[in-house]
Each structure stands twice: as structure tokens, then as C-alpha cells.
Design a protein around this motif. Structure first.
Motif, PDB file in Angstrom:
ATOM      1  N   PRO A 196       0.827  -1.202   0.000  1.00 28.14           N
ATOM      2  CA  PRO A 196       0.000   0.000   0.000  1.00 28.14           C
ATOM      3  C   PRO A 196       0.868   1.262   0.000  1.00 28.14           C
ATOM      4  O   PRO A 196       2.020   1.211   0.433  1.00 28.14           O
ATOM      5  N   ILE A 197       0.300   2.357  -0.496  1.00 23.82           N
ATOM      6  CA  ILE A 197       1.014   3.638  -0.581  1.00 23.82           C
ATOM      7  C   ILE A 197       1.694   3.980   0.750  1.00 23.82           C
ATOM      8  O   ILE A 197       2.833   4.422   0.772  1.00 23.82           O
ATOM      9  N   THR A 198       0.968   3.739   1.843  1.00 23.85           N
ATOM     10  CA  THR A 198       1.469   4.134   3.156  1.00 23.85           C
ATOM     11  C   THR A 198       2.728   3.371   3.564  1.00 23.85           C
ATOM     12  O   THR A 198       3.456   3.812   4.451  1.00 23.85           O
ATOM     13  N   ALA A 199       2.984   2.227   2.938  1.00 24.88           N
ATOM     14  CA  ALA A 199       4.150   1.418   3.322  1.00 24.88           C
ATOM     15  C   ALA A 199       5.325   1.602   2.374  1.00 24.88           C
ATOM     16  O   ALA A 199       6.422   1.126   2.641  1.00 24.88           O
ATOM     17  N   GLN A 200       5.112   2.330   1.266  1.00 23.87           N
ATOM     18  CA  GLN A 200       6.130   2.404   0.212  1.00 23.87           C
ATOM     19  C   GLN A 200       7.483   2.939   0.694  1.00 23.87           C
ATOM     20  O   GLN A 200       8.519   2.373   0.362  1.00 23.87           O
ATOM     21  N   ALA A 201       7.443   4.001   1.487  1.00 26.95           N
ATOM     22  CA  ALA A 201       8.703   4.599   1.936  1.00 26.95           C
ATOM     23  C   ALA A 201       9.490   3.614   2.787  1.00 26.95           C
ATOM     24  O   ALA A 201      10.707   3.485   2.653  1.00 26.95           O
ATOM     25  N   GLN A 202       8.756   2.908   3.636  1.00 27.50           N
ATOM     26  CA  GLN A 202       9.396   1.938   4.515  1.00 27.50           C
ATOM     27  C   GLN A 202       9.972   0.764   3.724  1.00 27.50           C
ATOM     28  O   GLN A 202      11.057   0.266   4.031  1.00 27.50           O
ATOM     29  N   VAL A 203       9.214   0.317   2.709  1.00 18.66           N
ATOM     30  CA  VAL A 203       9.682  -0.779   1.854  1.00 18.66           C
ATOM     31  C   VAL A 203      10.931  -0.330   1.086  1.00 18.66           C
ATOM     32  O   VAL A 203      11.929  -1.052   1.026  1.00 18.66           O
ATOM     33  N   ALA A 204      10.879   0.881   0.540  1.00 14.22           N
ATOM     34  CA  ALA A 204      12.031   1.405  -0.214  1.00 14.22           C
ATOM     35  C   ALA A 204      13.272   1.437   0.669  1.00 14.22           C
ATOM     36  O   ALA A 204      14.371   1.055   0.243  1.00 14.22           O
ATOM     37  N   TRP A 205      13.085   1.872   1.908  1.00 16.90           N
ATOM     38  CA  TRP A 205      14.218   1.956   2.826  1.00 16.90           C
ATOM     39  C   TRP A 205      14.771   0.559   3.117  1.00 16.90           C
ATOM     40  O   TRP A 205      15.989   0.351   3.097  1.00 16.90           O
ATOM     41  N   ALA A 206      13.879  -0.394   3.380  1.00 22.69           N
ATOM     42  CA  ALA A 206      14.306  -1.764   3.702  1.00 22.69           C
ATOM     43  C   ALA A 206      15.064  -2.389   2.533  1.00 22.69           C
ATOM     44  O   ALA A 206      16.072  -3.074   2.726  1.00 22.69           O
ATOM     45  N   VAL A 207      14.564  -2.132   1.321  1.00 18.93           N
ATOM     46  CA  VAL A 207      15.207  -2.676   0.122  1.00 18.93           C
ATOM     47  C   VAL A 207      16.599  -2.056  -0.053  1.00 18.93           C
ATOM     48  O   VAL A 207      17.592  -2.757  -0.272  1.00 18.93           O
ATOM     49  N   GLN A 208      16.665  -0.745   0.094  1.00 14.75           N
ATOM     50  CA  GLN A 208      17.928  -0.027  -0.064  1.00 14.75           C
ATOM     51  C   GLN A 208      18.964  -0.534   0.948  1.00 14.75           C
ATOM     52  O   GLN A 208      20.118  -0.811   0.609  1.00 14.75           O
ATOM     53  N   HIS A 209      18.502  -0.676   2.176  1.00 18.66           N
ATOM     54  CA  HIS A 209      19.362  -1.130   3.267  1.00 18.66           C
ATOM     55  C   HIS A 209      19.834  -2.572   3.030  1.00 18.66           C
ATOM     56  O   HIS A 209      21.020  -2.866   3.144  1.00 18.66           O
ATOM     57  N   GLY A 210      18.896  -3.451   2.685  1.00 18.39           N
ATOM     58  CA  GLY A 210      19.203  -4.869   2.493  1.00 18.39           C
ATOM     59  C   GLY A 210      20.095  -5.116   1.292  1.00 18.39           C
ATOM     60  O   GLY A 210      21.054  -5.890   1.363  1.00 18.39           O
ATOM     61  N   VAL A 211      19.787  -4.446   0.179  1.00 22.09           N
ATOM     62  CA  VAL A 211      20.603  -4.615  -1.026  1.00 22.09           C
ATOM     63  C   VAL A 211      21.992  -4.005  -0.793  1.00 22.09           C
ATOM     64  O   VAL A 211      23.003  -4.560  -1.221  1.00 22.09           O
ATOM     65  N   GLY A 212      22.028  -2.889  -0.064  1.00 28.27           N
ATOM     66  CA  GLY A 212      23.310  -2.252   0.259  1.00 28.27           C
ATOM     67  C   GLY A 212      24.220  -3.199   1.026  1.00 28.27           C
ATOM     68  O   GLY A 212      25.414  -3.299   0.745  1.00 28.27           O
ATOM     69  N   ALA A 213      23.651  -3.921   1.994  1.00 30.51           N
ATOM     70  CA  ALA A 213      24.429  -4.882   2.780  1.00 30.51           C
ATOM     71  C   ALA A 213      24.954  -5.995   1.886  1.00 30.51           C
ATOM     72  O   ALA A 213      26.100  -6.429   2.019  1.00 30.51           O
ATOM     73  N   ALA A 214      24.128  -6.445   0.948  1.00 36.60           N
ATOM     74  CA  ALA A 214      24.533  -7.513   0.030  1.00 36.60           C
ATOM     75  C   ALA A 214      25.667  -7.042  -0.876  1.00 36.60           C
ATOM     76  O   ALA A 214      26.622  -7.781  -1.132  1.00 36.60           O
ATOM     77  N   ILE A 215      25.576  -5.799  -1.357  1.00 40.56           N
ATOM     78  CA  ILE A 215      26.622  -5.250  -2.225  1.00 40.56           C
ATOM     79  C   ILE A 215      27.942  -5.155  -1.459  1.00 40.56           C
ATOM     80  O   ILE A 215      29.004  -5.511  -1.969  1.00 40.56           O
ATOM     81  N   GLU A 216      27.851  -4.711  -0.221  1.00 41.60           N
ATOM     82  CA  GLU A 216      29.038  -4.598   0.620  1.00 41.60           C
ATOM     83  C   GLU A 216      29.707  -5.973   0.771  1.00 41.60           C
ATOM     84  O   GLU A 216      30.922  -6.101   0.660  1.00 41.60           O
ATOM     85  N   PHE A 217      28.864  -6.984   1.004  1.00 37.14           N
ATOM     86  CA  PHE A 217      29.361  -8.351   1.151  1.00 37.14           C
ATOM     87  C   PHE A 217      30.063  -8.811  -0.132  1.00 37.14           C
ATOM     88  O   PHE A 217      31.166  -9.358  -0.099  1.00 37.14           O
ATOM     89  N   ILE A 218      29.452  -8.546  -1.268  1.00 39.60           N
ATOM     90  CA  ILE A 218      30.032  -8.946  -2.552  1.00 39.60           C
ATOM     91  C   ILE A 218      31.361  -8.239  -2.800  1.00 39.60           C
ATOM     92  O   ILE A 218      32.334  -8.843  -3.226  1.00 39.60           O
ATOM     93  N   GLN A 219      31.393  -6.950  -2.484  1.00 37.48           N
ATOM     94  CA  GLN A 219      32.644  -6.198  -2.655  1.00 37.48           C
ATOM     95  C   GLN A 219      33.763  -6.815  -1.836  1.00 37.48           C
ATOM     96  O   GLN A 219      34.898  -6.949  -2.301  1.00 37.48           O
ATOM     97  N   GLU A 220      33.435  -7.209  -0.608  1.00 43.32           N
ATOM     98  CA  GLU A 220      34.437  -7.844   0.250  1.00 43.32           C
ATOM     99  C   GLU A 220      34.932  -9.143  -0.374  1.00 43.32           C
ATOM    100  O   GLU A 220      36.123  -9.438  -0.343  1.00 43.32           O
ATOM    101  N   GLN A 221      34.000  -9.916  -0.926  1.00 47.16           N
ATOM    102  CA  GLN A 221      34.374 -11.178  -1.564  1.00 47.16           C
ATOM    103  C   GLN A 221      35.300 -10.940  -2.751  1.00 47.16           C
ATOM    104  O   GLN A 221      36.269 -11.653  -2.950  1.00 47.16           O
ATOM    105  N   ILE A 222      34.984  -9.932  -3.527  1.00 49.31           N
ATOM    106  CA  ILE A 222      35.793  -9.622  -4.701  1.00 49.31           C
ATOM    107  C   ILE A 222      37.184  -9.188  -4.264  1.00 49.31           C
ATOM    108  O   ILE A 222      38.186  -9.654  -4.784  1.00 49.31           O
ATOM    109  N   GLU A 223      37.235  -8.324  -3.248  1.00 48.70           N
ATOM    110  CA  GLU A 223      38.533  -7.842  -2.793  1.00 48.70           C
ATOM    111  C   GLU A 223      39.366  -8.958  -2.178  1.00 48.70           C
ATOM    112  O   GLU A 223      40.582  -8.947  -2.251  1.00 48.70           O
ATOM    113  N   ALA A 224      38.690  -9.935  -1.576  1.00 41.34           N
ATOM    114  CA  ALA A 224      39.409 -11.069  -0.990  1.00 41.34           C
ATOM    115  C   ALA A 224      39.848 -12.068  -2.068  1.00 41.34           C
ATOM    116  O   ALA A 224      40.500 -13.055  -1.777  1.00 41.34           O
TER     117      ALA A 224
END
Ligand SMILES: [Zn+2]
Length: 150
Positions: A78-106
Motif C-alpha cells: 500500500p502507498i502508506t508502506a512504500q517509503a518503509q519498503v524502499a528503505w528496507a530494500v535499499q538497506h538490504g541490497v546495500g548490505a549484500a553489495i558490501e558483502f560482494i565487494q568484500e568477496q571480490i577484494e578477498a
């Protein structure tokens, strides 16, 4: 070996997709009928997993994965949850990207991903990860500008 690493990485990545799903699943449109809700949950989980699969396969050339995922799933909330969903997605995907970067650097993804094209002062190829959609890492990005100017 590369394929084995990719499989391991994908297993790790599913933890990130499940984490995102757990955070947002209860915000799925509460006014739709139970069957639609169930379908929405499946679609949301699948979209999260597909994003992680693509990130694991193509970490350097998947532009804005968080925005892409949010666009994919926002209609289930619902419209009322969109901002919260966007934040959760941004946060969760960001953590995954960070993890991948670490793997690549290792070096866990050696051979499977791009490397910076520069040569270090010791004459060895630079092992760092290029910037997104670039040929050089942050320390060597001036070389790209030189090339572009020429
Ligand atoms: Zn470099």
C-alpha cells in the motif's frame, strides 16, 4: 572452481534476500484477499532472490539494484508502506553489495569478475575492483580520464 565459488556466493546471497523479505512481507497490502496476499508474498520473495542471483553473477554491471528491486515489488504494497519498503530494500541490497565487494577484494571471485586495468608501481596488475561501469579502480580512475581526454 569459479562455478563452485559462484554457487557458494549465491547461497550467502539468499540470506540477504530472505532478510529483505522478512522485513517487508508483513507490509504487503493487508486489504487484498488471502489468495492475492499469498501470490504477492511469492512474487516479492522471488523478486528478492532474482535480484541477489543477478548481483552474484554480475556484481559490477548491475546498476542500481535496489531501485530495480523496489520498482519490481512496490505494486504489492500500500502507498502508506512504500517509503518503509524502499528503505528496507535499499538497506538490504546495500548490505549484500558490501558483502560482494568484500568477496571480490578477498579474491573469492577471481577470474569471474573484471579487474582494474592499471599496472601498479611494482609492475604487477592491479587487483582492485573497477568502479561501476569503468575500467579502473578508485586509485587509478585518473587513467580513465586521461584516456577519455586523448
Ligand atoms: Zn587500480
Amino acid at each position: 572452481m569459479i562455478e563452485e565459488h559462484t554457487a557458494q556466493l549465491q547461497n550467502c546471497m539468499y540470506q540477504y534476500s530472505r532478510a529483505i523479505y522478512r522485513t517487508i512481507k508483513d507490509m504487503i497490502d493487508p486489504y487484498s484477499d488471502p489468495e492475492t496476499q499469498l501470490e504477492s508474498r511469492r512474487a516479492v520473495l522471488l523478486a528478492c532472490e532474482q535480484t541477489m542471483e543477478r548481483l552474484a553473477k554480475d556484481p559490477l554491471y548491475f546498476a542500481n539494484p535496489d531501485k530495480a528491486l523496489f520498482q519490481d515489488i512496490r505494486r504489492h504494497f500500500p502507498i502508506t508502506a512504500q517509503a518503509q519498503v524502499a528503505w528496507a530494500v535499499q538497506h538490504g541490497v546495500g548490505a549484500a553489495i558490501e558483502f560482494i565487494q568484500e568477496q571480490i577484494e578477498a579474491g573469492a571471485l577471481d577470474g569471474g569478475v573484471a579487474r582494474c586495468r592499471a599496472t601498479t608501481r611494482k609492475g604487477k596488475p592491479c587487483q582492485r575492483t573497477p568502479l561501476p561501469e569503468r575500467d579502473y579502480c578508485p586509485s587509478h580512475q585518473h587513467l580513465e580520464r586521461t584516456k577519455a581526454a586523448a
